[in-house]
Design a protein around this motif. Structure first.
Motif, PDB file in Angstrom:
ATOM      1  N   GLY A 113       0.822  -1.207   0.000  1.00  0.00           N
ATOM      2  CA  GLY A 113       0.000   0.000   0.000  1.00  0.00           C
ATOM      3  C   GLY A 113       0.854   1.255   0.000  1.00  0.00           C
ATOM      4  N   THR A 114       0.568   2.165   0.897  1.00  0.00           N
ATOM      5  CA  THR A 114       1.328   3.414   0.997  1.00  0.00           C
ATOM      6  C   THR A 114       2.541   3.280   1.902  1.00  0.00           C
ATOM      7  OG1 THR A 114       0.011   4.191   2.880  1.00  0.00           O
ATOM      8  CG2 THR A 114      -0.785   4.757   0.661  1.00  0.00           C
ATOM      9  N   GLY A 115       2.695   2.104   2.517  1.00  0.00           N
ATOM     10  CA  GLY A 115       3.797   1.917   3.454  1.00  0.00           C
ATOM     11  C   GLY A 115       3.485   2.384   4.859  1.00  0.00           C
ATOM     12  N   ARG A 116       2.202   2.593   5.162  1.00  0.00           N
ATOM     13  CA  ARG A 116       1.811   3.150   6.465  1.00  0.00           C
ATOM     14  C   ARG A 116       2.241   2.260   7.624  1.00  0.00           C
ATOM     15  NH1 ARG A 116      -2.739   2.314   9.487  1.00  0.00           N
ATOM     16  NH2 ARG A 116      -3.676   1.121   7.796  1.00  0.00           N
ATOM     17  N   GLU A 117       2.111   0.933   7.469  1.00  0.00           N
ATOM     18  CA  GLU A 117       2.450   0.027   8.573  1.00  0.00           C
ATOM     19  C   GLU A 117       3.931   0.096   8.936  1.00  0.00           C
ATOM     20  OE1 GLU A 117       0.439  -0.776   6.121  1.00  0.00           O
ATOM     21  OE2 GLU A 117      -1.430  -1.466   7.060  1.00  0.00           O
ATOM     22  N   TRP A 118       4.772   0.527   7.999  1.00  0.00           N
ATOM     23  CA  TRP A 118       6.212   0.642   8.247  1.00  0.00           C
ATOM     24  C   TRP A 118       6.620   2.099   8.500  1.00  0.00           C
ATOM     25  CZ3 TRP A 118       3.695  -2.239   4.692  1.00  0.00           C
ATOM     26  CH2 TRP A 118       3.835  -3.638   4.793  1.00  0.00           C
ATOM     27  N   ASP A 119       5.625   2.975   8.704  1.00  0.00           N
ATOM     28  CA  ASP A 119       5.845   4.399   8.922  1.00  0.00           C
ATOM     29  C   ASP A 119       6.568   5.026   7.724  1.00  0.00           C
ATOM     30  OD1 ASP A 119       5.656   6.801  10.291  1.00  0.00           O
ATOM     31  OD2 ASP A 119       7.565   6.532  11.325  1.00  0.00           O
ATOM     32  N   GLY A 125      10.494  11.184   0.461  1.00  0.00           N
ATOM     33  CA  GLY A 125      11.047   9.865   0.727  1.00  0.00           C
ATOM     34  C   GLY A 125       9.934   8.844   0.851  1.00  0.00           C
ATOM     35  N   GLY A 126       9.962   8.059   1.931  1.00  0.00           N
ATOM     36  CA  GLY A 126       8.942   7.043   2.132  1.00  0.00           C
ATOM     37  C   GLY A 126       9.155   5.836   1.246  1.00  0.00           C
ATOM     38  N   LEU A 127       8.070   5.090   1.018  1.00  0.00           N
ATOM     39  CA  LEU A 127       8.135   3.867   0.228  1.00  0.00           C
ATOM     40  C   LEU A 127       7.822   4.173  -1.229  1.00  0.00           C
ATOM     41  CD1 LEU A 127       8.496   0.764   0.364  1.00  0.00           C
ATOM     42  CD2 LEU A 127       6.015   0.609   0.674  1.00  0.00           C
ATOM     43  N   ASN A 128       8.688   3.713  -2.113  1.00  0.00           N
ATOM     44  CA  ASN A 128       8.559   3.985  -3.542  1.00  0.00           C
ATOM     45  C   ASN A 128       8.657   2.669  -4.306  1.00  0.00           C
ATOM     46  OD1 ASN A 128       8.574   5.289  -6.062  1.00  0.00           O
ATOM     47  ND2 ASN A 128      10.810   5.450  -6.048  1.00  0.00           N
ATOM     48  N   ILE A 129       7.567   2.253  -4.951  1.00  0.00           N
ATOM     49  CA  ILE A 129       7.566   1.026  -5.751  1.00  0.00           C
ATOM     50  C   ILE A 129       7.818   1.398  -7.207  1.00  0.00           C
ATOM     51  CG2 ILE A 129       6.246  -0.999  -6.460  1.00  0.00           C
ATOM     52  CD1 ILE A 129       4.678  -0.747  -3.856  1.00  0.00           C
ATOM     53  N   VAL A 130       8.924   0.891  -7.754  1.00  0.00           N
ATOM     54  CA  VAL A 130       9.337   1.254  -9.117  1.00  0.00           C
ATOM     55  C   VAL A 130       9.018   0.101 -10.058  1.00  0.00           C
ATOM     56  CG1 VAL A 130      11.232   2.044 -10.568  1.00  0.00           C
ATOM     57  CG2 VAL A 130      11.218   2.604  -8.130  1.00  0.00           C
ATOM     58  N   PRO A 131       8.009   0.238 -10.932  1.00  0.00           N
ATOM     59  CA  PRO A 131       7.660  -0.837 -11.866  1.00  0.00           C
ATOM     60  C   PRO A 131       8.600  -0.858 -13.065  1.00  0.00           C
ATOM     61  CG  PRO A 131       6.218   1.025 -12.212  1.00  0.00           C
ATOM     62  CD  PRO A 131       7.114   1.396 -11.057  1.00  0.00           C
ATOM     63  N   PRO A 132       8.578  -1.941 -13.861  1.00  0.00           N
ATOM     64  CA  PRO A 132       9.359  -1.939 -15.100  1.00  0.00           C
ATOM     65  C   PRO A 132       8.878  -0.823 -16.026  1.00  0.00           C
ATOM     66  CG  PRO A 132       8.330  -4.083 -14.716  1.00  0.00           C
ATOM     67  CD  PRO A 132       7.802  -3.160 -13.695  1.00  0.00           C
ATOM     68  N   PHE A 133       9.723  -0.427 -16.933  1.00  0.00           N
ATOM     69  CA  PHE A 133       9.396   0.621 -17.900  1.00  0.00           C
ATOM     70  C   PHE A 133       9.087   1.943 -17.198  1.00  0.00           C
ATOM     71  CE2 PHE A 133       7.500  -3.436 -19.425  1.00  0.00           C
ATOM     72  CZ  PHE A 133       8.500  -3.760 -20.322  1.00  0.00           C
ATOM     73  N   ALA A 134       9.723   2.150 -16.006  1.00  0.00           N
ATOM     74  CA  ALA A 134       9.485   3.395 -15.277  1.00  0.00           C
ATOM     75  C   ALA A 134      10.039   4.592 -16.030  1.00  0.00           C
ATOM     76  CB  ALA A 134      10.114   3.322 -13.890  1.00  0.00           C
ATOM     77  N   GLU A 135      11.024   4.343 -16.891  1.00  0.00           N
ATOM     78  CA  GLU A 135      11.589   5.419 -17.691  1.00  0.00           C
ATOM     79  C   GLU A 135      11.522   5.037 -19.166  1.00  0.00           C
ATOM     80  OE1 GLU A 135      15.437   6.548 -16.410  1.00  0.00           O
ATOM     81  OE2 GLU A 135      14.864   6.830 -14.324  1.00  0.00           O
ATOM     82  N   LYS A 136      11.468   6.028 -20.016  1.00  0.00           N
ATOM     83  CA  LYS A 136      11.369   5.793 -21.455  1.00  0.00           C
ATOM     84  C   LYS A 136      12.580   5.001 -21.945  1.00  0.00           C
ATOM     85  CE  LYS A 136      10.664   8.241 -25.830  1.00  0.00           C
ATOM     86  NZ  LYS A 136      10.535   9.572 -26.457  1.00  0.00           N
TER      87      LYS A 136
END
Length: 375
Positions: free
Chosen positions: A73-79, A85-96
């Motif tokens: 989710g948003t990373g709330r359980e891990w503060d 900053g915080g939690l950032n999920i980087v999927p494939p094809f994140a950049e051109k």
């Protein structure tokens, strides 16, 4: 949780060891495999970072990451639900122009612009194939004190059977410097097994990735560290705590059942360093009159009417009257109907074992039932 550590950012690679447990990752990553009753594999590394004040963490996914996104989710359980900053999920094809990566170098190459824009001095990197409660502050302190270019965490252990063809081992001198980094070491017995946990300066990482990318290299350990072991100052820090290696179905089965032992459970879940996970509001375990439970680990939401011996049951598992479950790992919302008998079985989520069925594996070859299946 501890205060924010502004000197380090974290990177987790959730797909690195998917090929070792193909049965469990058809619809998920290694990082989102359920473990220890109510957790996912990613929870241990992410919680370790959170407990050490590392609040800027990127998870560089490759495929099958929808289950992982739902869990984090948003990373709330891990503060880690933060504006900066915080939690950032980087999927494939994140950049051109970026394709699905093959190795760690290509994965890091896909987030180079992100790395260049960060403020932290250090980067800690890890995979999600081990359950461990790790002190990243100790690793960072050792790295700073030694003046190393890269510091590697390792464990003295025999190489797990499921990693015989996919491991890195270290040769370490008396000063803690790595003199060799070997791929798929053939030697038997106890080795210095690389835990795939690294720390280095962010600027150093950017430089190494750019250089490797320009040469068409894709593997961080084999192409960068091993080839430059005499040039880079690579140090090693031994980890002596509890580690659960998940590298095939047997190890998954074994490592879950090891947690029935209170000593192992306390080692992985020390009070001073809690492991966080996605909250699911549910009732405590309900033991119906006539049920029998011994030597087992049960998560919230379970309803037990039958017999359970030497098992790990995840959230919401139901064992109905007359059913007998022994030496099993049953994932979330599994239902075992009356009269069914299970021995040495691993069920995925939402499995139903119908009345009077008998499923039996062995400790060396547990039976696996796929997610959403009815037997």
């Amino acid at each position: 949780m501890l205060s924010q550590n502004n000197n380090a950012l974290g990177i987790i690679f959730p797909n690195s060891y998917d090929n070792t447990v193909p049965e469990l990752v058809t619809e998920r990553t290694m990082a989102s495999i359920p473990f220890a009753g109510r957790y996912r594999m990613v929870d241990f590394m992410l919680s370790s970072m959170a407990n050490c004040g590392i609040s800027n963490v990127s998870i560089v996914v490759r495929k099958n990451y929808h289950s992982l996104m739902d869990h984090l989710g948003t990373g709330r359980e891990w503060d880690m639900a933060r504006r900066h900053g915080g939690l950032n999920i980087v999927p494939p094809f994140a950049e051109k122009g970026v394709r699905i990566y093959s190795g760690r170098v290509e994965a890091l190459g896909s987030i180079l612009s992100y790395l260049e824009n960060q403020k932290e001095k250090y980067v800690v990197m890890s995979d999600a194939n081990i359950a461990i409660n790790y002190d990243f502050n100790a690793l960072l302190a050792a790295h700073q004190a030694s003046g190393a270019d890269v510091t590697i965490a390792y464990q003295k252990t025999e190489i797990p059977e499921g990693r015989k063809n996919d491991n890195y081992t270290l040769t370490v001198d008396a000063d803690g410097r790595v003199t060799e980094l070997l791929f798929n070491d053939y030697r038997p017995g106890v080795q210095n097994l690389d835990l795939n946990i690294y720390v280095l300066e962010r600027e150093t990482l950017i430089k190494l990735v750019k250089d490797a990318t320009s040469r068409g290299l894709i593997y961080f350990e084999r192409d960068i560290l091993a080839h430059n072991v005499n040039i880079l100052n690579i140090r090693a820090l031994e980890y002596t705590g509890y580690v659960a290696h998940v590298c095939d179905m047997k190890s998954y089965f074994d490592e879950n059942l090891k947690l029935i032992d209170e000593k192992n459970l306390n080692a992985l879940f020390p009070k001073e360093s809690p492991v966080y996970t996605k909250i699911r509001d549910d009732n405590p375990v309900r033991y119906v009159n006539g049920s029998s439970v011994s030597n087992s680990l049960l998560a919230d939401g379970c309803v037990i009417e039958g017999t359970v011996e030497n098992c790990v049951l995840f959230r919401g598992v139901r064992v109905k009257k007359g059913a007998v479950v022994r030496n099993c790992v049953l994932m979330q919302d599994t239902v075992v109907e009356p009269g069914a008998q299970l021995d040495c079985v691993v069920t995925d989520k939402n499995v139903r074992v119908t009345a009077d069925k008998k499923l039996s594996g062995t400790e060396s070859f547990p039976v696996y039932v796929q997610k959403n299946h009815t037997v």
